[in-house]
Design an enzyme around this catalytic site. Structure first.
Site, PDB file in Angstrom:
ATOM      1  N   HIS A  63      -1.939  74.144  44.979  1.00 48.59           N
ATOM      2  CA  HIS A  63      -1.403  72.901  45.542  1.00 48.59           C
ATOM      3  C   HIS A  63      -2.407  72.329  46.553  1.00 48.59           C
ATOM      4  CE1 HIS A  63       2.247  73.791  43.563  1.00 48.59           C
ATOM      5  NE2 HIS A  63       3.013  74.164  44.584  1.00 48.59           N
ATOM      6  N   ASN A  94      -0.788  78.362  44.972  1.00 50.20           N
ATOM      7  CA  ASN A  94       0.641  78.405  45.275  1.00 50.20           C
ATOM      8  C   ASN A  94       1.312  79.671  44.743  1.00 50.20           C
ATOM      9  OD1 ASN A  94      -0.094  76.712  42.870  1.00 50.20           O
ATOM     10  ND2 ASN A  94       2.038  77.142  42.380  1.00 50.20           N
ATOM     11  N   CYS A 101       6.143  77.359  48.792  1.00 51.62           N
ATOM     12  CA  CYS A 101       4.675  77.431  48.737  1.00 51.62           C
ATOM     13  C   CYS A 101       4.010  76.292  49.495  1.00 51.62           C
ATOM     14  CB  CYS A 101       4.203  77.450  47.290  1.00 51.62           C
ATOM     15  SG  CYS A 101       5.051  76.317  46.230  1.00 51.62           S
TER      16      CYS A 101
HETATM   17  C1  2RA Z   1       7.021  73.783  43.055  1.00 50.05           C
HETATM   18  N1  2RA Z   1       7.175  74.659  45.320  1.00 50.05           N
HETATM   19  O1  2RA Z   1       5.794  73.720  43.210  1.00 50.05           O
HETATM   20  C2  2RA Z   1       7.895  74.478  44.073  1.00 50.05           C
HETATM   21  C3  2RA Z   1       8.483  75.743  43.566  1.00 50.05           C
HETATM   22  N2  2RA Z   1       7.545  76.716  43.264  1.00 50.05           N
HETATM   23  O2  2RA Z   1       7.607  73.297  42.072  1.00 50.05           O
END
Ligand code: 2RA
Length: 329
Positions: A234, A307, A126
């Site tokens: 994110h 995400n 992501c």
């Molecule tokens: C996280 N990108 O955010 C990793 C897995 N989804 O922990």
């Protein structure tokens, strides 16, 4: 189209169901599959209650496409069982991402690489997806050479139990500890496990996946991935150095017309990307675009995306849409 959804009961799997419905993906039969403990549970798709089945049953029903979000070990074990009879697999785990014989696809950036011989296609991590959605168009014009990225990652990236930890801590309730420390009112400079080089797996995914997606081994990425107590998406602070000089207005023009990217850059009106704005949306939001005056041809950017959506479910289903359009019509 007979579609298997492996990992249908997880956070990403549930988002995939929503996205399949929203995008009216041509599903004639949905086959939700999950681990033993979830067999028999019902998921809702297009108003219907559909029982979750075992992976063995899902294979036997011979779907045309299987979309996986069930962890790397399940993908490694089961994806070849589906492709053995000609099924196309889109895998959201890290299992196949760096396999030189498998494509790692963000449709808006390198979807043109998909070929009829591709049967297992990897969905990138992501935090990589949202970064390359913005750097991809800029790389075409100015050639990325170095990236310093700090991520501020939602607890949804760890899963439902991590969200539960955050919410329980927020209410002052005792809770299962998914993280090594409290996550509420805190930030944890660790996403996934540490490697011998001092970086985490999450940070090295940004380093390696970016090079593969942009097809340029000269791109150097160094990352710090941090977990923060939010659920909407994110966030990433990106410092990018290019081979060629750029004009800031031209950069903004390129990004404002980049597919899947939304420019949100009006600090004087407090307008900039934030996880509260990205939650539930498919766009990758970019703002705080400014020249780094300390280094030639270098830019600072702030990138935010949900995400679970573009970072996982939507990107995977966009790959499936490409497969249908190119090879399965
Ligand atoms: C996280 N990108 O955010 C990793 C897995 N989804 O922990």
């Amino acid at each position: 189209m007979k579609v298997a959804l492996v990992g249908a009961t997880g956070l990403v799997g549930s988002e995939m169901l929503k996205v399949l419905e929203e995008r009216n993906f041509p599903v004639t039969e949905l086959i939700p599959a999950a681990s033993e403990k979830s067999i028999g549970k019902k998921i809702t798709f297009k108003g219907q209650q559909i029982p979750v089945v075992s992976l063995q049953e899902a294979v036997e029903r011979k779907p045309d496409i299987a979309i996986f979000s069930a962890g790397g070990s399940v993908s490694l074990q089961w994806a070849p069982r589906f492709t053995a009879y000609g099924c196309r697999v889109v895998d959201n785990s890290s299992a196949w991402r760096m396999d030189p014989d498998k494509k790692l696809i963000v449709p808006e950036v390198n979807g043109h690489l998909l070929q009829s011989t591709d049967y297992i296609i990897a969905n990138p991590n992501c935090s990589t997806i949202q970064m390359v959605m913005v750097l991809g168009p800029l790389h075409q014009r100015y050639k990325v050479r170095r990236v310093v990225i700090s991520t501020y990652q939602s607890v949804t990236g760890t899963g439902a139990r991590a969200v539960a930890q955050l919410m329980a801590e927020r209410k002052g309730e005792s809770t299962e500890k998914i993280y090594p420390h409290p996550i509420d009112l805190n930030c944890i400079p660790q996403c996934d496990v540490f490697l011998d080089n001092g970086y985490t797996k999450e940070e090295m995914k940004l380093t390696h996946e970016t090079v593969k997606i942009l097809s340029d081994p000269e791109i150097k990425v160094t990352a710090t991935a941090v977990r923060i107590p939010v659920i909407g998406g994110h966030s990433e602070s990106v410092n990018a150095t290019f081979k060629h000089a750029f004009d800031l207005d031209e950069v903004k023009d390129i990004l404002s017309s980049a597919p899947g990217v939304r420019l949100l850059d009006n600090p004087s009106k407090f307008e900039y990307p934030m996880p509260l704005l990205s939650k539930g949306k498919d766009d990758v939001f970019v703002g705080r675009i400014r020249r780094d005056f300390t280094l030639d041809n270098t830019l600072n950017l702030w990138i935010v995306a949900d995400n679970l959506r573009k970072g996982a479910a939507t990107n995977a289903i966009q790959i499936a849409e490409l497969l249908v359009k190119k090879f399965l019509m």
